[in-house]
Design a protein around this motif. Structure first.
Motif, PDB file in Angstrom:
ATOM      1  N   SER A  75      -9.172  -4.790   4.213  1.00 43.37           N
ATOM      2  CA  SER A  75      -9.094  -3.545   4.979  1.00 43.37           C
ATOM      3  C   SER A  75      -8.172  -3.770   6.171  1.00 43.37           C
ATOM      4  N   SER A  76      -7.709  -2.664   6.743  1.00 40.89           N
ATOM      5  CA  SER A  76      -6.954  -2.746   7.990  1.00 40.89           C
ATOM      6  C   SER A  76      -7.410  -1.593   8.871  1.00 40.89           C
ATOM      7  N   SER A  77      -8.244  -1.931   9.836  1.00 44.89           N
ATOM      8  CA  SER A  77      -8.796  -0.914  10.737  1.00 44.89           C
ATOM      9  C   SER A  77      -8.249  -1.140  12.135  1.00 44.89           C
ATOM     10  N   TYR A  85      -4.829  -7.647  13.541  1.00 46.35           N
ATOM     11  CA  TYR A  85      -4.089  -8.820  13.048  1.00 46.35           C
ATOM     12  C   TYR A  85      -2.840  -8.393  12.261  1.00 46.35           C
ATOM     13  N   GLY A  86      -2.887  -7.240  11.611  1.00 39.76           N
ATOM     14  CA  GLY A  86      -1.748  -6.743  10.821  1.00 39.76           C
ATOM     15  C   GLY A  86      -0.596  -6.258  11.679  1.00 39.76           C
ATOM     16  N   HIS A  87      -0.739  -6.330  12.992  1.00 38.73           N
ATOM     17  CA  HIS A  87       0.303  -5.777  13.874  1.00 38.73           C
ATOM     18  C   HIS A  87       1.491  -6.730  14.060  1.00 38.73           C
ATOM     19  N   ILE A  89       4.790  -8.680  12.782  1.00 32.64           N
ATOM     20  CA  ILE A  89       5.764  -8.374  11.724  1.00 32.64           C
ATOM     21  C   ILE A  89       5.564  -9.406  10.617  1.00 32.64           C
ATOM     22  N   HIS A  90       5.279  -8.955   9.395  1.00 38.33           N
ATOM     23  CA  HIS A  90       4.938  -9.913   8.335  1.00 38.33           C
ATOM     24  C   HIS A  90       5.241  -9.352   6.955  1.00 38.33           C
ATOM     25  N   VAL A  91       5.165 -10.237   5.968  1.00 43.80           N
ATOM     26  CA  VAL A  91       5.184  -9.820   4.560  1.00 43.80           C
ATOM     27  C   VAL A  91       3.829 -10.206   3.977  1.00 43.80           C
ATOM     28  N   ASP A  92       3.427  -9.519   2.908  1.00 44.23           N
ATOM     29  CA  ASP A  92       2.147  -9.869   2.281  1.00 44.23           C
ATOM     30  C   ASP A  92       2.339 -10.892   1.174  1.00 44.23           C
ATOM     31  N   SER A  93       3.594 -11.163   0.820  1.00 44.44           N
ATOM     32  CA  SER A  93       3.907 -12.197  -0.171  1.00 44.44           C
ATOM     33  C   SER A  93       5.256 -12.794   0.207  1.00 44.44           C
ATOM     34  N   VAL A 106      -0.658  -2.016  -2.014  1.00 46.43           N
ATOM     35  CA  VAL A 106      -1.136  -0.629  -2.043  1.00 46.43           C
ATOM     36  C   VAL A 106      -2.009  -0.422  -0.808  1.00 46.43           C
ATOM     37  N   ILE A 107      -1.713   0.619  -0.056  1.00 45.29           N
ATOM     38  CA  ILE A 107      -2.553   0.979   1.100  1.00 45.29           C
ATOM     39  C   ILE A 107      -3.149   2.358   0.844  1.00 45.29           C
ATOM     40  N   PHE A 108      -4.467   2.453   1.022  1.00 50.86           N
ATOM     41  CA  PHE A 108      -5.139   3.753   0.992  1.00 50.86           C
ATOM     42  C   PHE A 108      -5.588   4.084   2.418  1.00 50.86           C
ATOM     43  N   GLY A 119       0.309   4.564  12.243  1.00 47.65           N
ATOM     44  CA  GLY A 119       0.717   4.490  10.832  1.00 47.65           C
ATOM     45  C   GLY A 119       1.505   3.208  10.576  1.00 47.65           C
ATOM     46  N   THR A 120       1.520   2.757   9.333  1.00 44.37           N
ATOM     47  CA  THR A 120       2.212   1.510   8.988  1.00 44.37           C
ATOM     48  C   THR A 120       3.700   1.612   9.331  1.00 44.37           C
ATOM     49  N   GLU A 121       4.239   0.551   9.919  1.00 45.56           N
ATOM     50  CA  GLU A 121       5.667   0.493  10.265  1.00 45.56           C
ATOM     51  C   GLU A 121       6.344  -0.533   9.355  1.00 45.56           C
ATOM     52  N   TYR A 160       9.037  -6.427   4.928  1.00 46.79           N
ATOM     53  CA  TYR A 160       8.530  -6.711   6.279  1.00 46.79           C
ATOM     54  C   TYR A 160       7.913  -5.439   6.852  1.00 46.79           C
ATOM     55  N   HIS A 161       6.699  -5.584   7.354  1.00 44.77           N
ATOM     56  CA  HIS A 161       5.966  -4.417   7.847  1.00 44.77           C
ATOM     57  C   HIS A 161       4.921  -4.859   8.864  1.00 44.77           C
ATOM     58  N   ARG A 162       4.209  -3.909   9.401  1.00 46.51           N
ATOM     59  CA  ARG A 162       3.079  -4.210  10.301  1.00 46.51           C
ATOM     60  C   ARG A 162       2.269  -2.934  10.501  1.00 46.51           C
ATOM     61  N   SER A 163       1.052  -3.103  10.936  1.00 49.84           N
ATOM     62  CA  SER A 163       0.296  -1.917  11.329  1.00 49.84           C
ATOM     63  C   SER A 163       0.810  -1.479  12.698  1.00 49.84           C
ATOM     64  N   GLY A 164       0.707  -0.191  12.990  1.00 50.87           N
ATOM     65  CA  GLY A 164       1.135   0.307  14.299  1.00 50.87           C
ATOM     66  C   GLY A 164       0.066   0.022  15.353  1.00 50.87           C
ATOM     67  N   TYR A 171     -11.146   5.241  15.710  1.00 47.06           N
ATOM     68  CA  TYR A 171     -10.713   4.222  14.742  1.00 47.06           C
ATOM     69  C   TYR A 171      -9.716   4.813  13.740  1.00 47.06           C
ATOM     70  N   ARG A 172      -8.777   4.001  13.270  1.00 52.11           N
ATOM     71  CA  ARG A 172      -7.927   4.353  12.121  1.00 52.11           C
ATOM     72  C   ARG A 172      -8.202   3.327  11.022  1.00 52.11           C
ATOM     73  N   HIS A 173      -8.807   3.763   9.911  1.00 54.50           N
ATOM     74  CA  HIS A 173      -9.215   2.845   8.841  1.00 54.50           C
ATOM     75  C   HIS A 173      -8.287   2.930   7.625  1.00 54.50           C
ATOM     76  N   LEU A 175      -7.736   0.887   3.448  1.00 53.68           N
ATOM     77  CA  LEU A 175      -7.960  -0.187   2.475  1.00 53.68           C
ATOM     78  C   LEU A 175      -6.602  -0.731   2.066  1.00 53.68           C
ATOM     79  N   THR A 176      -6.482  -2.048   1.968  1.00 55.15           N
ATOM     80  CA  THR A 176      -5.198  -2.649   1.615  1.00 55.15           C
ATOM     81  C   THR A 176      -5.404  -3.588   0.423  1.00 55.15           C
ATOM     82  N   LEU A 177      -4.691  -3.305  -0.657  1.00 53.91           N
ATOM     83  CA  LEU A 177      -4.804  -4.128  -1.861  1.00 53.91           C
ATOM     84  C   LEU A 177      -3.461  -4.773  -2.154  1.00 53.91           C
TER      85      LEU A 177
END
Ligand SMILES: O=C(O)CCC(=O)C(=O)O
Length: 237
Positions: A75-77, A85-87, A89-93, A106-108, A119-121, A160-164, A171-173, A175-177
């Motif tokens: 999750s990313s809340s 932690y997602g803030h 600048i990173h890659v998921d792979s 995939v982000i829901f 929102g995701t940047e 490359y992305h990050r949460s804003g 809260y802004r919730h 799900l991240t798969l």
């Protein structure tokens, strides 16, 4: 992709996620990714059912093939007036193979995403560059995603992305798969981690995603099991 999760599922998933965040705050205290829930399919039936979401599976299989599996389900809340932690600048792979996708993200969003609540940047095209962007490059050229709760964001996980940052008092919730090729390792050993009853409740897609078709035998008795009971099924790519 608009309106993939309906409002009933969104509120049920959000309630399960909030309960999991509260439990983890007690059980795992001050960990480096505090507030991130891991293995969401084990934390509520609605979050588990996401693994059998047909639109998601159609997109992911079209990119990674019909035998693809789940790398991680988190999750990313964003807490009120904060980031997470997602803030960074990173890659998921991290693997960079030109012209070849190893992982799909995939982000829901479970709340609407916008510039106020973070929102995701992302840096458009950055999945095609071998190295990371500088912070300055990212800041100057990034785009941010505004969308509705229940929409589905699909992306090359080498982007490359990050949460804003959340500037609201709510809260802004999300799900991240993350999905990978069938021959890659998963972040956790899901077939051993998950309750057998939960695995049984999943559909064919869900069972495959958690890795039930690519289990490795631990002894010859398992290696020689009859075809229908084989742990590593044939034709897994
Ligand atoms: O929450 C977001 O907008 C992005 C989350 C993220 O980057 C991640 O979990 O890797």
């Amino acid at each position: 992709m608009p309106s993939v999760l309906n409002p009933t599922r969104i509120s049920a998933a959000k309630a399960e996620l909030i309960a999991a965040i509260e439990e983890d705050a007690v059980d795992y205290g001050d960990v480096f990714d505090k507030g991130m829930v891991h293995n969401c399919m084990a934390r509520g039936a609605t979050m588990a059912a996401v693994l059998d979401q047909p639109v998601m599976n159609a997109y992911v299989s079209a990119i990674l093939g019909d035998s693809c599996i789940l790398y991680a389900y988190q999750s990313s809340s964003l807490p009120p007036s904060a980031s997470n932690y997602g803030h960074r600048i990173h890659v998921d792979s991290p693997r960079f193979i030109p012209g070849y996708v190893t992982n799909v993200g995939v982000i829901f969003p479970l709340d609407d995403f916008n510039d106020e609540n973070g929102g995701t940047e992302y840096l458009p095209g950055s999945h095609r560059t071998p190295g990371p962007p500088t912070a300055e490059e990212f800041e100057q050229n990034m785009a941010s995603i505004s969308c509705r709760a229940g929409d589905m964001i699909v992306f090359n996980a080498r982007l490359y992305h990050r949460s804003g940052a959340n500037h609201t008092d709510r809260y802004r919730h999300a799900l991240t798969l993350n999905f990978c090729r069938s021959y890659m390792r998963q972040r956790f050993d899901f077939p051993r981690l998950l309750d057998p009853g939960l695995i049984e409740s999943l559909g064919e897609d869900g069972k495959r995603l958690v890795g039930m078709n690519v289990r490795v035998p631990t002894k010859l008795e398992e290696f020689y099991l009859p075809e229908e009971e084989r742990l590593y099924k044939p034709n897994q790519g």
